[in-house]
Design an enzyme around this catalytic site. Sequence first.
Site, mmCIF file in Angstrom:
data_model
loop_
_atom_site.group_PDB
_atom_site.id
_atom_site.type_symbol
_atom_site.label_atom_id
_atom_site.label_comp_id
_atom_site.label_asym_id
_atom_site.label_seq_id
_atom_site.Cartn_x
_atom_site.Cartn_y
_atom_site.Cartn_z
ATOM 1 N N CYS A 1 -3.363 0.323 6.971
ATOM 2 C CA CYS A 1 -3.470 -0.329 8.295
ATOM 3 C C CYS A 1 -4.125 0.607 9.291
ATOM 4 C CB CYS A 1 -2.141 -0.835 8.814
ATOM 5 S SG CYS A 1 -0.732 -0.259 7.960
ATOM 6 N N GLU B 1 5.207 -3.789 11.779
ATOM 7 C CA GLU B 1 3.918 -3.122 11.826
ATOM 8 C C GLU B 1 2.973 -3.975 11.012
ATOM 9 O OE1 GLU B 1 0.825 -0.630 10.209
ATOM 10 O OE2 GLU B 1 2.717 0.256 9.535
ATOM 11 N N GLY C 1 3.307 -5.118 7.066
ATOM 12 C CA GLY C 1 2.423 -5.960 6.265
ATOM 13 C C GLY C 1 1.417 -6.675 7.140
ATOM 14 N N ASP D 1 -0.222 -10.789 8.346
ATOM 15 C CA ASP D 1 0.111 -11.925 9.217
ATOM 16 C C ASP D 1 1.506 -12.501 8.988
ATOM 17 O OD1 ASP D 1 -2.357 -11.677 10.194
ATOM 18 O OD2 ASP D 1 -3.213 -13.441 9.186
ATOM 19 N N ASN E 1 0.795 -1.237 0.000
ATOM 20 C CA ASN E 1 0.000 0.000 0.000
ATOM 21 C C ASN E 1 0.825 1.283 0.000
ATOM 22 O OD1 ASN E 1 0.738 -0.302 2.668
ATOM 23 N ND2 ASN E 1 -1.287 0.079 3.508
ATOM 24 N N TYR E 2 2.064 1.191 0.485
ATOM 25 C CA TYR E 2 3.005 2.320 0.382
ATOM 26 C C TYR E 2 4.366 1.763 -0.027
ATOM 27 C CZ TYR E 2 -0.172 5.364 3.092
ATOM 28 O OH TYR E 2 -1.231 6.111 3.537
HETATM 29 O O1 G3P Z 1 -0.998 0.954 6.083
HETATM 30 C C1 G3P Z 1 0.215 1.508 6.383
HETATM 31 C C2 G3P Z 1 0.211 2.475 7.530
HETATM 32 O O2 G3P Z 1 1.526 2.783 7.871
HETATM 33 C C3 G3P Z 1 -0.671 3.667 7.316
HETATM 34 O O3 G3P Z 1 -0.060 4.867 7.074
HETATM 35 O O4 G3P Z 1 0.014 7.248 6.513
HETATM 36 O O5 G3P Z 1 -1.956 5.885 5.816
HETATM 37 O O6 G3P Z 1 -1.629 6.446 8.200
HETATM 38 P P1 G3P Z 1 -0.954 6.185 6.881
#
Ligand code: G3P
Length: 478
Positions: free
Chosen positions: A287, A253, A234, A236, A158-159
């Site tokens: 997340c 995380e 990531g 699990d 996602n990032y």
């Molecule tokens: O899903 C990854 C997490 O680190 C979220 O980051 O910047 O969307 O709060 P953010």
Amino acid sequence: DGDVYKYYADGEWKKSASGKSVPIINPTTRKTQYKVQACTQEEVNKVMESAKAAQKSWARTPLWKRAELLHKAAAILKDHRASIAECLVKEIAKPAKDAVTEVVRSGDLVSCTAEEGVRILGEGKFLVSDSFPGNERSKYCLSSKIPLGVVLAIPPFNYPVNLAVSKIAPALIAGNSLVLKPPTQGAVSALHMIYCFHLAGFPKGLISCVTGKGSEIGDFLTMHPGVNCISFTGGDTGIAISKKAGMIPLQMELGGKDACIVLEDADLDLTAANIVKGGFSYSGQRCTAVKVVLVMESVADALVDKVKTKVAKLTVGPPEEDCDITPVVTESSANFIEGLVMDAKEKGATFCQEYRREGNLIWPLLLDHVRPDMRIAWEEPFGPILPVIRINSVEEGLHHCNASNFGLQGCVFTRDINKALMISDAMETGTVQINSAPARGPDHFPFQGLKDSGIGSQGITNSINMMTKIKSTVINLP
Ligand code: G3P
């Protein structure tokens, strides 16, 4: 074979001896967009050797020079924002503007990390012995921070850029070398980001990026004896890694089920705006997304109405058109989300919109009157589906929040600061936001999850500290 992106090792772009590639499926077209090398275990071994060798001289490179190179990489990264953003759009269907924001934010993160590193690594400690009982003033202890060695960074889809540099920059400023294993969806964005570090002129072997199948090189990397630290973001998989990894520092995380507790006195317009932004940005694939709303019954109808109105305004479609809701990352992810929706339907949740899906594109859906027997009450959809649970007391909300296996963030909406602080204290999560949706940034804030949400704390300072050890020299006076 020119259409397969090369991996990065020893300061060069290489083809894998495997002769195999891994396809990257565009979530919108569901066709192969790019291909990357399927690296072999032998290639991983070589990368580890180079990383170890390069680290030795990097650790002796003056701190200000390490910072200078990072600032250079940050500037190049920002210059390349358009082309990297284009990869993010194609690989992970991130809306076009958010994709650019991710790259710019990443450049800023690299620069801030260089600055912070110069400050915190530039000072050590001096202790004298006579503060401990029985000791004379006969020993001086000098302690400072030294690097760990080789840091393995595994960011999520996602990032792929931002959550890579949040590991790369602290590792490098602290004098470590870095091996990156990018997610498959996001690998080309990550390779392009690495290209910016390559252009900045870091020493050969200091940074590598190996692509490939998790089944072939995943465990091999995480259990590799050459790795001195793992920073993973990531799902699990992180739990599995933590069980298999050696005696090395881990920064993890993992998932979240961030709750949004709404009290009777909340500003409902502010709350609704945050729920929609927090729940549906990047189609809920964060997340820190709001993943369950726990609202006091007396204001629930009013809040749900306001959220519904805002959800109706979300645009749904391709990331190229900068739509709010874009296709989720894979077909299996879309199927998983659909499973949660069908379970909620069977068990009698109220659908505030009709459920609609085309390929990987799922229209935003608010589910009201969700009960604890529904999977969506507990599981993380990582999609544009948001459950609302109506509560009759703060305790009921806290109980639901704390019964979760996750403990990443949470948020509370109220005008009563005393209640907000009491709830923050009682919520078993790494962070609680008062009157705003959960979020990791700004990127220098500490970021951590309790329980299954993670190990250790991130944020610039914490990551630098985590990627170092304390080394002492004791001077014994005659
Ligand atoms: O899903 C990854 C997490 O680190 C979220 O980051 O910047 O969307 O709060 P953010």
